[in-house]
Design an enzyme around this catalytic site. Sequence first.
Site, short mmCIF file in Angstrom:
data_model
loop_
_atom_site.label_atom_id
_atom_site.label_comp_id
_atom_site.label_asym_id
_atom_site.label_seq_id
_atom_site.Cartn_x
_atom_site.Cartn_y
_atom_site.Cartn_z
N GLU A 142 -5.69 -10.74 -1.85
CA GLU A 142 -6.55 -10.61 -0.66
C GLU A 142 -8.03 -10.54 -1.04
O GLU A 142 -8.81 -9.79 -0.46
CB GLU A 142 -6.18 -9.35 0.14
CG GLU A 142 -4.72 -9.29 0.52
CD GLU A 142 -4.34 -8.08 1.36
OE1 GLU A 142 -5.23 -7.40 1.90
OE2 GLU A 142 -3.13 -7.82 1.48
N GLU B 88 0.81 -1.23 0.00
CA GLU B 88 0.00 0.00 0.00
C GLU B 88 0.84 1.27 0.00
O GLU B 88 0.61 2.17 0.81
CB GLU B 88 -0.98 -0.01 1.19
CG GLU B 88 -1.88 -1.24 1.18
CD GLU B 88 -2.85 -1.29 2.36
OE1 GLU B 88 -2.73 -0.46 3.26
OE2 GLU B 88 -3.71 -2.18 2.36
N ASN C 51 2.44 -4.74 -3.38
CA ASN C 51 1.04 -5.14 -3.17
C ASN C 51 0.19 -3.91 -2.87
O ASN C 51 0.63 -3.03 -2.12
CB ASN C 51 1.01 -6.10 -1.97
CG ASN C 51 -0.30 -6.84 -1.81
OD1 ASN C 51 -0.83 -7.38 -2.79
ND2 ASN C 51 -0.84 -6.88 -0.60
N HIS D 75 -10.03 -6.16 -2.59
CA HIS D 75 -11.12 -6.08 -1.62
C HIS D 75 -12.28 -5.39 -2.34
O HIS D 75 -12.29 -4.17 -2.48
CB HIS D 75 -10.69 -5.29 -0.37
CG HIS D 75 -9.63 -6.00 0.41
ND1 HIS D 75 -9.89 -7.16 1.09
CD2 HIS D 75 -8.32 -5.72 0.60
CE1 HIS D 75 -8.77 -7.58 1.68
NE2 HIS D 75 -7.81 -6.72 1.40
N ASP E 152 -11.80 -10.55 -1.44
CA ASP E 152 -13.09 -10.79 -0.77
C ASP E 152 -14.13 -9.87 -1.41
O ASP E 152 -13.79 -8.89 -2.08
CB ASP E 152 -13.04 -10.66 0.76
CG ASP E 152 -12.34 -9.41 1.28
OD1 ASP E 152 -12.29 -8.40 0.55
OD2 ASP E 152 -11.87 -9.43 2.43
C1 XIL Z 1 -6.04 -7.25 8.08
C2 XIL Z 1 -6.17 -8.49 8.94
O1 XIL Z 1 -6.90 -9.48 8.25
C3 XIL Z 1 -6.85 -8.14 10.22
O2 XIL Z 1 -6.90 -9.26 11.10
C4 XIL Z 1 -6.10 -7.00 10.91
O3 XIL Z 1 -6.78 -6.62 12.08
C5 XIL Z 1 -5.97 -5.82 9.98
O4 XIL Z 1 -5.36 -6.23 8.77
N1 XIL Z 1 -4.99 -5.09 3.60
C6 XIL Z 1 -3.91 -5.81 3.99
C7 XIL Z 1 -4.03 -6.81 5.07
O5 XIL Z 1 -2.85 -5.73 3.34
O6 XIL Z 1 -2.86 -6.92 5.82
C8 XIL Z 1 -5.18 -6.47 5.99
O7 XIL Z 1 -5.33 -7.55 6.91
C9 XIL Z 1 -6.44 -6.24 5.21
C10 XIL Z 1 -6.27 -5.07 4.27
#
Ligand code: XIL
Length: 523
Positions: free
Chosen positions: A243, A136, A179, A214, A245
Site C-alpha cells: 500500500e 493489521e 499484512n 504508508h 504512498d
Molecule cells: C482505505 C481506503 O483506501 C479508503 O478508501 C477507505 O475509506 C479506508 O481504507 N490500510 C489498509 C487499507 O489496509 O485498506 C486502507 O484503505 C488504507 C490503510
Amino acid sequence: MTYVEPKPIQTGIPSLKDEVPFTMGSAFTRPETLGVHGELLAKHFNGVTPGNELKWDATEPREGEFTFTDGDHLVNFATEHGMTVRGHTLAWHSQTPDWVFENATKEVLLQRLERHVRTLVTRYKGRIAAWDVVNEVVDENQPDGLRRSKWYEIAGLDFIRTAFRVAREADPDAKLFINDYNTEFPRKREALYKLVERLKAEGVPIDGVGHQLHLNIEQPPASAVEATIERFAALGLDQQVTELDVSIYTDFVSSYDTIPPELLVQQGHRYKELFDVFRRQAGSLSSVTVWGESDDVSWLRSWPIPRLNAPLLFDDDLQAKPAYWGVVDPSRLEPFVRELEAPAAAVKVDGRRDLEWDLLPDAPLARVGDVSAGFQARSSAAGLYVLAEVTDPAVSAGDRVTFTVDGRTRALGRNSPACAAPPPATGSRPCSAAARTSRSRCTTAARAPPGRARSPPSPPSSAPPPRAARPPSWTAPWTGCGRAFPSCAPAPGSRASRAPPPRSAPSGRARPCTSWPRSPTPR
Ligand code: XIL
C-alpha cells in the site's frame, strides 16, 4: 457548470511495469476503471488491489448476503488487462459490519469467519493470486504484540489460524499474506516477526508478509524499510509492498493551499531511495503496490483530515510527477535542496568534529544502506561554516564532497590534504564524499537569504546569481576536512531548522527533530 476535458495520459513515457523487476501494482476502485484513469492503470500496472470492494462491509454487509457486483467488475477488469489481483482483505478490525461481532461466542465468530473466507476465496479461485488474509493484527504495545480487536478479544489467535486454514482450503494456489503497517519500525517489525515465526512453527499456511508502507516525506528512512525486508527474508517467506504512498505531511494537522514544488522534488528523491531498496531486495519481494494510481484518488485526501495531499506517482491530471521519475529515471530529478538556517557560532576548523556540531543533529540528505550524508551550518562575523559529513564504508578513489559557492566549485576527497582526521578503525570515514553523493554541495543559493545554507544547491545556471547584499565570505570547515571558502555573506542567524515549514501549515510539521533547540547557545 462546465465540462472540462480530462488531460490525456502521457503515452510516450516508459511504463512503470517495464522498469521494475517485480509486479508493479496499484490500488483501484470502480470509477477508476473508466476513462483516463483506466488507461493509466492499463499502461503502467500489471497488478491491482481493489481498495475497498473486497472488504467485509462491501462483500457481506448482512449475514449471509453476499454482494460481488463491484468486486467482480474489478477482477474482470484485471483479467482483461492481464493484471494479477491482490485480494484485500479477509479479516480486519476496520470496515467490518457490527453484526459480525454481535452476540458472538468464539465458536459463532469463527463460523462466521469461515463462511466469509470460504465464499470469497472460492468465488475468485484462480483469479486472485494473493490474499491479505489478515490485516493489521499486530500491536507492538501489547505484551503479546497482538492488537486487541474484537476478533482477538473473542477468538484469540484462533481467528488468524482459521482464516489462513480456510483460505488455503478454498484456493490452494492463492498466496496467503499477513499484512500490516509500520513494519519498518523496529518494535513493530519484531512483534510481527515473532507472530509470523510462531504461526509458521504451528503449520499455519502463511506464504508471505505484506508491508503496507504508508510513509511520509521524511520518515522512516529507506534504510529502515530495507532492514525490515532483510529481517523477514530470514524466514524464507515471500514479501510484498502492498500500500505504498508518501504523504507530503509529517503530522496529522498541517495543510497546504498549494504544494511547494520543492516538496515534490524531495518526494521524487524519496521514491528513488525506496525503489533503490526494492530493486536491491527484488529477490525477496514479488510485488510493489502503490495505494492509488494518481494523487486525485488517494485516500490521504480525506485521511486523517481532509487536506491537499499528493502522495503518489501521478498528479491530479494523471501526469508523471518527480516521484514517477524517481522510480523510472532519477537522472531527470532536479537536485534535492535542503535549506537550513545557520545559528551564530564560531567553529574551530582543525580537521576534527568541533563539539559545536553536536549541539544539533546533522540535517540528513540521504541515507541508503550504510551510506549516509548530512550537513549543518553556523555563521559568524568571520564567515559561514559548513559541516558536510558523508559516511560510506566502501572506500573508492573517486569519493569526494563538492562545495559550490557563488559559482566556484571545490571538491574535497578522502585524501585531500585538508582531511586531517585519521580514519576510524572500521574504515568508514565520516570525511568521505562518495561519488554517489556528488550532489552534496554547499552554497548560498541565489534564492537563499544570506546566512542560510542550502544543500545541495540549484544546479549551476548560465545566468550569474543575484549578488548577496553584503560582500560574501565563507569559511567551510567540515569534519576532518577544513577549508576556507572566501565568498558569500554570512548573516549570523540564531534559528535552526531543517527545511522550510509548510507555508500554510499552522502548526508546523511533526519532524523527528522538532525538539531541536530553537536558539542554540553558541559556546
Ligand atoms: C482505505 C481506503 O483506501 C479508503 O478508501 C477507505 O475509506 C479506508 O481504507 N490500510 C489498509 C487499507 O489496509 O485498506 C486502507 O484503505 C488504507 C490503510
